[in-house]
Design a protein around this motif. Sequence first.
Motif, PDB file in Angstrom:
ATOM      1  N   ARG A   1      -7.835  -3.331   2.513  1.00 17.95           N
ATOM      2  CA  ARG A   1      -6.898  -2.756   1.551  1.00 17.95           C
ATOM      3  C   ARG A   1      -7.578  -1.750   0.632  1.00 17.95           C
ATOM      4  O   ARG A   1      -6.955  -0.771   0.190  1.00 17.95           O
ATOM      5  CB  ARG A   1      -6.243  -3.879   0.738  1.00 17.95           C
ATOM      6  N   LYS A   2      -8.852  -1.975   0.332  1.00 15.52           N
ATOM      7  CA  LYS A   2      -9.572  -1.057  -0.550  1.00 15.52           C
ATOM      8  C   LYS A   2      -9.810   0.306   0.088  1.00 15.52           C
ATOM      9  O   LYS A   2     -10.226   1.244  -0.594  1.00 15.52           O
ATOM     10  CB  LYS A   2     -10.903  -1.682  -0.979  1.00 15.52           C
ATOM     11  N   GLN A   3      -9.546   0.435   1.385  1.00 15.54           N
ATOM     12  CA  GLN A   3      -9.604   1.750   2.025  1.00 15.54           C
ATOM     13  C   GLN A   3      -8.422   2.625   1.609  1.00 15.54           C
ATOM     14  O   GLN A   3      -8.499   3.850   1.668  1.00 15.54           O
ATOM     15  CB  GLN A   3      -9.599   1.597   3.553  1.00 15.54           C
TER      16      GLN A   3
ATOM     17  N   TYR B   1     -14.793  -3.242  -9.446  1.00 14.48           N
ATOM     18  CA  TYR B   1     -15.118  -2.780  -8.091  1.00 14.48           C
ATOM     19  C   TYR B   1     -15.487  -1.307  -8.083  1.00 14.48           C
ATOM     20  O   TYR B   1     -14.828  -0.497  -8.691  1.00 14.48           O
ATOM     21  CB  TYR B   1     -13.904  -3.000  -7.188  1.00 14.48           C
TER      22      TYR B   1
ATOM     23  N   GLU C   1       0.824  -1.212   0.000  1.00 12.88           N
ATOM     24  CA  GLU C   1       0.000   0.000   0.000  1.00 12.88           C
ATOM     25  C   GLU C   1       0.860   1.265   0.000  1.00 12.88           C
ATOM     26  O   GLU C   1       0.572   2.230  -0.700  1.00 12.88           O
ATOM     27  CB  GLU C   1      -0.952   0.028   1.209  1.00 12.88           C
TER      28      GLU C   1
ATOM     29  N   ASP D   1     -11.485  -5.782   1.823  1.00 12.39           N
ATOM     30  CA  ASP D   1     -12.078  -4.486   2.173  1.00 12.39           C
ATOM     31  C   ASP D   1     -11.095  -3.565   2.883  1.00 12.39           C
ATOM     32  O   ASP D   1     -11.109  -2.349   2.665  1.00 12.39           O
ATOM     33  CB  ASP D   1     -13.314  -4.698   3.047  1.00 12.39           C
TER      34      ASP D   1
ATOM     35  N   ASP E   1      -6.903   1.143  -4.834  1.00 15.79           N
ATOM     36  CA  ASP E   1      -7.915   0.546  -5.702  1.00 15.79           C
ATOM     37  C   ASP E   1      -7.368  -0.737  -6.313  1.00 15.79           C
ATOM     38  O   ASP E   1      -6.151  -0.946  -6.361  1.00 15.79           O
ATOM     39  CB  ASP E   1      -8.320   1.515  -6.810  1.00 15.79           C
ATOM     40  N   PHE E   2      -8.271  -1.570  -6.806  1.00 15.85           N
ATOM     41  CA  PHE E   2      -7.875  -2.813  -7.448  1.00 15.85           C
ATOM     42  C   PHE E   2      -8.548  -2.956  -8.806  1.00 15.85           C
ATOM     43  O   PHE E   2      -9.708  -2.588  -8.978  1.00 15.85           O
ATOM     44  CB  PHE E   2      -8.285  -4.024  -6.596  1.00 15.85           C
TER      45      PHE E   2
ATOM     46  N   ILE F   1      -7.425  -9.114  -2.901  1.00 10.67           N
ATOM     47  CA  ILE F   1      -8.377  -8.008  -2.764  1.00 10.67           C
ATOM     48  C   ILE F   1      -9.194  -8.205  -1.491  1.00 10.67           C
ATOM     49  O   ILE F   1      -9.815  -9.251  -1.303  1.00 10.67           O
ATOM     50  CB  ILE F   1      -9.336  -7.966  -3.968  1.00 10.67           C
TER      51      ILE F   1
ATOM     52  N   GLY G   1      -3.029  -3.856  -7.815  1.00  6.66           N
ATOM     53  CA  GLY G   1      -3.160  -2.695  -6.946  1.00  6.66           C
ATOM     54  C   GLY G   1      -2.819  -1.404  -7.656  1.00  6.66           C
ATOM     55  O   GLY G   1      -1.782  -1.308  -8.328  1.00  6.66           O
TER      56      GLY G   1
ATOM     57  N   LYS H   1      -5.426   4.977  -5.456  1.00  5.23           N
ATOM     58  CA  LYS H   1      -6.849   5.175  -5.198  1.00  5.23           C
ATOM     59  C   LYS H   1      -7.374   6.392  -5.959  1.00  5.23           C
ATOM     60  O   LYS H   1      -6.759   7.460  -5.971  1.00  5.23           O
ATOM     61  CB  LYS H   1      -7.103   5.338  -3.696  1.00  5.23           C
TER      62      LYS H   1
ATOM     63  N   ARG I   1      -7.798   2.334 -13.789  1.00  2.00           N
ATOM     64  CA  ARG I   1      -8.445   1.083 -13.378  1.00  2.00           C
ATOM     65  C   ARG I   1      -9.260   0.487 -14.529  1.00  2.00           C
ATOM     66  O   ARG I   1      -9.222  -0.720 -14.767  1.00  2.00           O
ATOM     67  CB  ARG I   1      -9.338   1.321 -12.155  1.00  2.00           C
TER      68      ARG I   1
END
Length: 278
Positions: A117-119, A278, A96, A115, A122-123, A113, A229, A232, A238
């Motif tokens: 890490r998605k904070q 996502y 990250e 939740d 982005d994936f 993937i 990854g 964000k 993406r």
Amino acid sequence: MRINRALRLGIGAIALTLATATATACGGGSDNSALDNAKGGKLTIGIKFDQPGVGLRDKDGTYSGFDVEIARYVAEKLGVQPDGITFKEAPSGQRETLIENGQVDYIVASYTINDARKQKVDFAGPYYVAGQSLLVRSDNTDINGPDDLKGKKVCSVKGSTPAQNIEKSYPDTQLQTNDTYSLCLEGLRAGSWDALTTDDTILAGYAAQSNGALKVVGKKFTEEPYGIGLKKGDQELRDKVNDAIEAMIADGSWQKAFDKTLGVSGYQAPEAPKVDRY
């Protein structure tokens, strides 16, 4: 008065330049977006350096593995040729940070993937759905899945999700934990334990390097969706990476990449995943 004013302006300009330089040095990243870098024919991509069959820096300085093939294909779809790629090691605990600081343009490194890490990032993907499996010696006929582990000695890494899963779901197993999978691998070869457990991708890589001495058995008994990854909020990037993954699956390159890396062990490729935007 004019001299003093000029002096003050000069000092201010120097201070601003130094502050900018310091901020850039501390951040360790680039002000350019990944797509800007791609337009210039260059990308820095994070991969694992120590996972045979997945992401490996070979002794001759080249790179190999399924993740490496994925990374190269996506780069080509973004307009970057192999000689324009710089691979950077992306240890699990630093992924990250590498993305947030702009030290890499994207990461392909057995990156599950989830939740939490998605904070932060982005994936794109998933490009593969891994899962916990078992590695045994090729002459072993007793173990064909987790239900055969009762009373067996099984090795994994301390504090890892696979070790915790064995401890929780298969309490009759004699779990042995080590600091690294390489120590588990040595013990498996020597007969100190009956099986090694972690993600099937990693196990398939070990099997491929074993010259037929080891094999992956049974079906996966967890699910770990691997994604690419990205920084964000970069929706354009993406979308383009998701397009590349879908194209790789559709044109047969995904299967070819698996066959030349993880498939060398004899491990059969699972069905290619459906990209979830996502």
